[in-house]
Design a protein around this motif. Structure first.
Motif, PDB file in Angstrom:
ATOM      1  N   SER A   1      34.750  -2.426 113.622  1.00  0.00           N
ATOM      2  CA  SER A   1      34.112  -1.233 114.431  1.00  0.00           C
ATOM      3  C   SER A   1      35.240  -0.665 115.551  1.00  0.00           C
ATOM      4  N   ALA A   2      35.282   0.582 115.707  1.00  0.00           N
ATOM      5  CA  ALA A   2      36.163   1.214 116.591  1.00  0.00           C
ATOM      6  C   ALA A   2      36.663   0.648 117.819  1.00  0.00           C
ATOM      7  N   LEU A   3      35.568  -0.086 118.052  1.00  0.00           N
ATOM      8  CA  LEU A   3      35.688  -0.896 119.530  1.00  0.00           C
ATOM      9  C   LEU A   3      36.837  -1.896 119.572  1.00  0.00           C
ATOM     10  N   VAL A   4      37.106  -2.585 118.362  1.00  0.00           N
ATOM     11  CA  VAL A   4      38.033  -3.616 118.165  1.00  0.00           C
ATOM     12  C   VAL A   4      39.595  -3.014 118.748  1.00  0.00           C
ATOM     13  N   LYS A   5      39.811  -1.892 118.005  1.00  0.00           N
ATOM     14  CA  LYS A   5      41.085  -1.296 118.303  1.00  0.00           C
ATOM     15  C   LYS A   5      41.059  -0.761 119.813  1.00  0.00           C
ATOM     16  N   LYS A   6      40.230  -0.278 120.365  1.00  0.00           N
ATOM     17  CA  LYS A   6      40.207   0.223 121.863  1.00  0.00           C
ATOM     18  C   LYS A   6      40.377  -1.091 122.715  1.00  0.00           C
ATOM     19  N   LYS A   7      39.776  -2.101 122.291  1.00  0.00           N
ATOM     20  CA  LYS A   7      39.721  -3.302 123.144  1.00  0.00           C
ATOM     21  C   LYS A   7      41.338  -3.942 123.293  1.00  0.00           C
TER      22      LYS A   7
ATOM     23  N   ASP B   1      31.130 -15.465 108.564  1.00  0.00           N
ATOM     24  CA  ASP B   1      30.166 -14.540 108.299  1.00  0.00           C
ATOM     25  C   ASP B   1      29.770 -13.708 109.214  1.00  0.00           C
ATOM     26  N   ASP B   2      29.953 -14.129 110.662  1.00  0.00           N
ATOM     27  CA  ASP B   2      29.479 -13.298 111.721  1.00  0.00           C
ATOM     28  C   ASP B   2      30.525 -12.252 112.110  1.00  0.00           C
ATOM     29  N   SER B   3      30.101 -11.051 111.912  1.00  0.00           N
ATOM     30  CA  SER B   3      31.145  -9.867 112.020  1.00  0.00           C
ATOM     31  C   SER B   3      31.676  -9.677 113.603  1.00  0.00           C
TER      32      SER B   3
END
Lengths: 263, 185
Positions: free
Chosen positions: A61-67, B44-46
């Motif tokens: 998710s794009a949120l990972v990069k933002k965080k 397994d957990d995204s």
């Protein structure tokens, strides 16, 4: 182990995939130091694996990069895209709220002016009506007091009524005198006298010892003819009313006598 | 050198050693998806996998000085960090309590439909061709490279002698290289 044997052994592949044992790893590193050409061989294996990993890539998710960027570069946080929107928005919404308030204030002001205008007119009208009512009440009060006075004079137990009959000049004219026997005070009731001509005034005379004495001017202002107090006489032979110039005369104008009586 | 890189690996490493923010962003943009897929093989957990990915990149940034180019490629180093963090998470008590340990077989034929479309690297095209790779070859590469199993574990799980793993791995990677070659050149 020579170079070719080493390459075909598969040890470089084990090393690249990370499953070589500590002894195998040491051996690989020794050989890499001994034959620099092996480094390119290892590099190619790593590239193949890397491309394989890229072929299996899954976007997080794009949120990972933002965080992540916020965490590593916290000082840049306000300048970053996501945050920039936040910093631009508040002035906008503040401006909107200000405009809303300004519009509301103008509407409120206009409504207030309009209401004030209406209220002022209502107040003005009410005040006018009140003034009129007061004036009317004052007049009524005045006439009420006059009436009370009239009644008090008429009902006084010492009052001696004297009727003055009309002369040839004014056959229909009548006046009444109330003469208080205890005080000698004379009251006159001019109600049935004819309307006074302009510039003239009625004057009451008392005839004492055959001589006419001024008994006072009769007030008929505003067309009101009510019982009024005149001068006092201990004794009098007769009373008469003449029409004189305003302010009265020293002696009665005999041919202007309207009413008279003899006691 | 994969074609997707704009910087050469040497340039990228030099910039990262000097704490260049744009180089780090570039590093993330080009490797996060591949590394995320690796973590997902174990986790397994995204949401948890994304946490591990973030933690891994923090570690990569903070310990970049520890990277030694003479020992291997940048991606290999980063993959090791991600794989080890995923394995540590699996071994951690709290994770065991959740009993979310993934069975290895599940990850063997793992293929994603979710790729960065901007990349010139034709992941989908390659994947179709990767089907040509023998099932057991895929398994051995995935278990070692993605999932971090030991030779002993691979030997037991795939029921092959320990001594043949080296040669089987070499054959698998050679096959991989052949398939990927047209896309890399």
């Amino acid at each position: 182990m020579n170079k070719e044997e080493f390459i075909s052994s598969g040890l470089l592949e084990l090393y690249a995939t990370g499953i070589s044992s500590p002894e195998e790893s040491r051996l690989v590193e020794e050989c890499l130091a001994k034959y620099p050409e092996l480094r390119e061989e290892l590099n190619q294996i790593e590239i193949s694996l890397e491309n394989y990993a890229q072929a299996n890539a899954i976007q997080p998710s794009a949120l990972v990069k933002k965080k992540l960027m916020d965490k590593i570069f916290p000082e840049d946080k306000p300048q970053e895209g996501g945050a920039a929107i936040v910093t631009i928005q508040p002035p906008n919404s503040r401006l909107f709220i200000f405009k809303l308030w300004a519009a509301a204030s103008v509407i409120f002001l206009l409504a207030s002016i309009f209401l004030n205008y209406i209220m002022y007119h209502k107040y003005h009208d009410a005040n006018e009506a009140l003034q009129l009512a007061r004036q009317k009440m004052d007049l009524q009060d005045q006439s009420n007091r006059a009436l009370k006075e009239d009644v008090s004079v008429m009902t006084n137990k010492f009052a001696q009524p004297v009727v003055l009959s009309g002369t040839d000049k004014a056959p229909d004219a009548v006046a009444k005198i109330f003469w208080m026997k205890n005080t000698g005070q004379v009251y006159v009731d001019p109600t049935n006298l004819p309307q006074v001509p302009a510039g003239k005034q009625y004057q009451l005379w008392a005839i004492v010892d055959g001589k006419p004495l001024d008994a006072g001017m009769i007030k008929t202002e505003k067309g009101i003819y009510h019982i009024q107090k005149m001068k006092s006489f201990g004794k009098a032979d007769a009373f008469a009313i003449t029409l004189e110039k305003v302010g009265g005369s020293l002696t009665p104008t005999m041919d202007a006598m309207i009413v008279s009586t003899k006691l | 050198m994969p074609q997707i890189l704009k910087y050469t690996e040497e340039e990228l490493v030099a910039l990262l050693k000097s704490n260049d923010k744009r180089a780090f962003e570039y590093l993330y943009d080009h490797y996060a998806a591949a590394l995320y897929a690796v973590i997902l093989k174990k986790i397994d957990d995204s949401a948890l996998a994304e946490d591990i990915l973030q933690e891994a990149f923090v570690k990569i940034w903070n310990h970049f000085s520890a990277y030694n180019a003479s020992k291997g490629r940048l991606f290999t180093w980063m993959l090791n960090i991600c794989r080890n963090l995923a394995i540590d998470t699996l071994r951690s008590k709290s994770f065991k309590n959740q009993s979310k340990i993934q069975r290895s077989e599940k990850a063997v034929d793992f293929i994603s439909n979710n790729v960065n479309e901007k990349e010139k690297f034709d992941a989908l095209g390659i994947r179709i061709h990767l089907d040509r790779l023998a099932h057991d070859q895929k398994q051995i590469v995935n278990m070692a490279y993605f999932e971090g199993f030991t030779q002993d574990e691979i030997s037991k799980k795939l029921d092959i002698p320990l001594g043949t793993i080296k040669t089987k791995m070499r054959a698998a990677i050679l096959a991989l290289k052949k398939i990927l070659q047209p896309y890399v050149e």
